[in-house]
Design an enzyme around this catalytic site. Structure first.
Site, PDB file in Angstrom:
ATOM      1  N   THR A 122       0.818  -1.206   0.000  1.00  0.00           N
ATOM      2  CA  THR A 122       0.000   0.000   0.000  1.00  0.00           C
ATOM      3  C   THR A 122       0.860   1.268   0.000  1.00  0.00           C
ATOM      4  O   THR A 122       1.808   1.386   0.767  1.00  0.00           O
ATOM      5  CB  THR A 122      -0.920   0.023   1.234  1.00  0.00           C
ATOM      6  OG1 THR A 122      -1.692  -1.168   1.247  1.00  0.00           O
ATOM      7  CG2 THR A 122      -1.843   1.230   1.197  1.00  0.00           C
ATOM      8  N   ARG A 150     -11.556 -10.459  -3.344  1.00  0.00           N
ATOM      9  CA  ARG A 150     -11.446  -9.640  -2.132  1.00  0.00           C
ATOM     10  C   ARG A 150     -11.178  -8.179  -2.487  1.00  0.00           C
ATOM     11  O   ARG A 150     -10.375  -7.864  -3.352  1.00  0.00           O
ATOM     12  CB  ARG A 150     -10.314 -10.174  -1.267  1.00  0.00           C
ATOM     13  CG  ARG A 150     -10.059  -9.391   0.022  1.00  0.00           C
ATOM     14  CD  ARG A 150      -8.886  -8.445  -0.086  1.00  0.00           C
ATOM     15  NE  ARG A 150      -8.531  -7.865   1.213  1.00  0.00           N
ATOM     16  CZ  ARG A 150      -7.567  -6.952   1.384  1.00  0.00           C
ATOM     17  NH1 ARG A 150      -6.874  -6.518   0.358  1.00  0.00           N
ATOM     18  NH2 ARG A 150      -7.314  -6.476   2.580  1.00  0.00           N
ATOM     19  N   THR A 173      -2.476   2.530   6.057  1.00  0.00           N
ATOM     20  CA  THR A 173      -1.953   1.289   5.495  1.00  0.00           C
ATOM     21  C   THR A 173      -2.016   0.211   6.566  1.00  0.00           C
ATOM     22  O   THR A 173      -2.050   0.512   7.756  1.00  0.00           O
ATOM     23  CB  THR A 173      -0.507   1.474   5.006  1.00  0.00           C
ATOM     24  OG1 THR A 173      -0.051   0.265   4.404  1.00  0.00           O
ATOM     25  CG2 THR A 173       0.429   1.829   6.147  1.00  0.00           C
TER      26      THR A 173
END
Length: 257
Positions: A122, A150, A173
């Protein structure tokens, strides 16, 4: 309150640009799946393309050889193989009738895979321009070995990123499946709106998560409209970088859990 996001997008490399195109060229907030890919390509992004790399293919192959472990399944059988999976106890058929077969494996203890700096990617960024406008964005490939389909917190407004010119912004994150249940970046901005400093607001947002999930791993970075900033984290030592026009290079800040 201008927002664009994409989720479960394949065949297009640059997710953050695709999200920006959704914001600029549609009245929608979030596009997902094949539709998101088609929209991004129609708006000029390269694709469709193969996004696999030798490293990612090897990681997937090794995972398959390890009986698809670790994974994000819980309360299923088989619990240590590649499936096909089914609920482990008291499972219901599609028609609503209880299955007759029994499971002798006992209760499966759920141990979620560790989400940390080595198994997700991320990147979250907040920017304040010369006019005082604030923009935030988050991009990620998602957690390694996730279940197909997902969607993490990256495209969820208020979870991975949030901003208001009148107050400030936030990026996040970590374990997105947990974080999205608390909208931590929305919480950070609203806490600053109520008078909290960035450090206090960041710590408060993380503490709201850890009171419920003690094994949570994640972090937030808060910045107010004047450029004051701070981070808070849990489960790891977190670093973020800052740069302004008066600096020759970025300055890295380390946040302890």
């Amino acid at each position: 309150m201008e927002v664009g996001a994409v989720a479960a997008m394949r065949y297009v490399k640059d997710g953050i640009r695709a999200a920006n195109l959704v914001m600029k060229y549609s009245q929608h907030t979030l596009l997902a799946g094949e539709g998101a890919s088609a929209f991004a390509i129609s708006m000029g992004l390269p694709g469709p393309m193969n996004l696999s790399s030798p490293e990612s293919v090897k990681k997937w192959s090794d995972w398959k050889e390890n009986r698809c472990q670790p994974n994000f399944r819980k309360n299923v059988v088989p619990d240590n193989d590649c499936g096909p999976y089914k609920p482990n106890n008291g499972a219901m058929t599609v028609s609503g009738e209880k299955r007759t077969e029994s499971c002798e494996m006992g209760k499966i203890e759920y141990r979620p895979p560790l989400v940390g700096p080595h198994n997700h990617d991320t990147i979250s960024m907040a920017v304040i321009d010369k006019m005082g406008h604030i923009a935030v964005g988050t991009s990620t490939n998602g957690a390694t070995f996730k279940i197909p389909g997902r969607v993490g917190d990256g495209p969820i407004v208020g979870s991975s990123a949030y901003a208001d010119d009148e107050v400030g912004g936030c990026g996040a994150t970590g374990d997105g499946d947990t974080m999205m249940r608390f909208l931590p970046c929305y919480q950070v901005v609203e806490s600053m709106r109520q008078g909290m400093k960035p450090e206090e607001a960041a710590k408060d947002a993380i503490s709201r998560i850890t009171r419920k999930f003690t094994d949570f791993v994640g972090a937030v970075v808060a910045v107010d409209k004047n450029g004051s900033h701070a981070g808070a984290c849990h489960g790891w030592t977190f670093q973020y970088s800052v740069q302004n026009p008066d600096m020759d290079d970025v300055q890295v800040f380390t946040v302890l859990p």
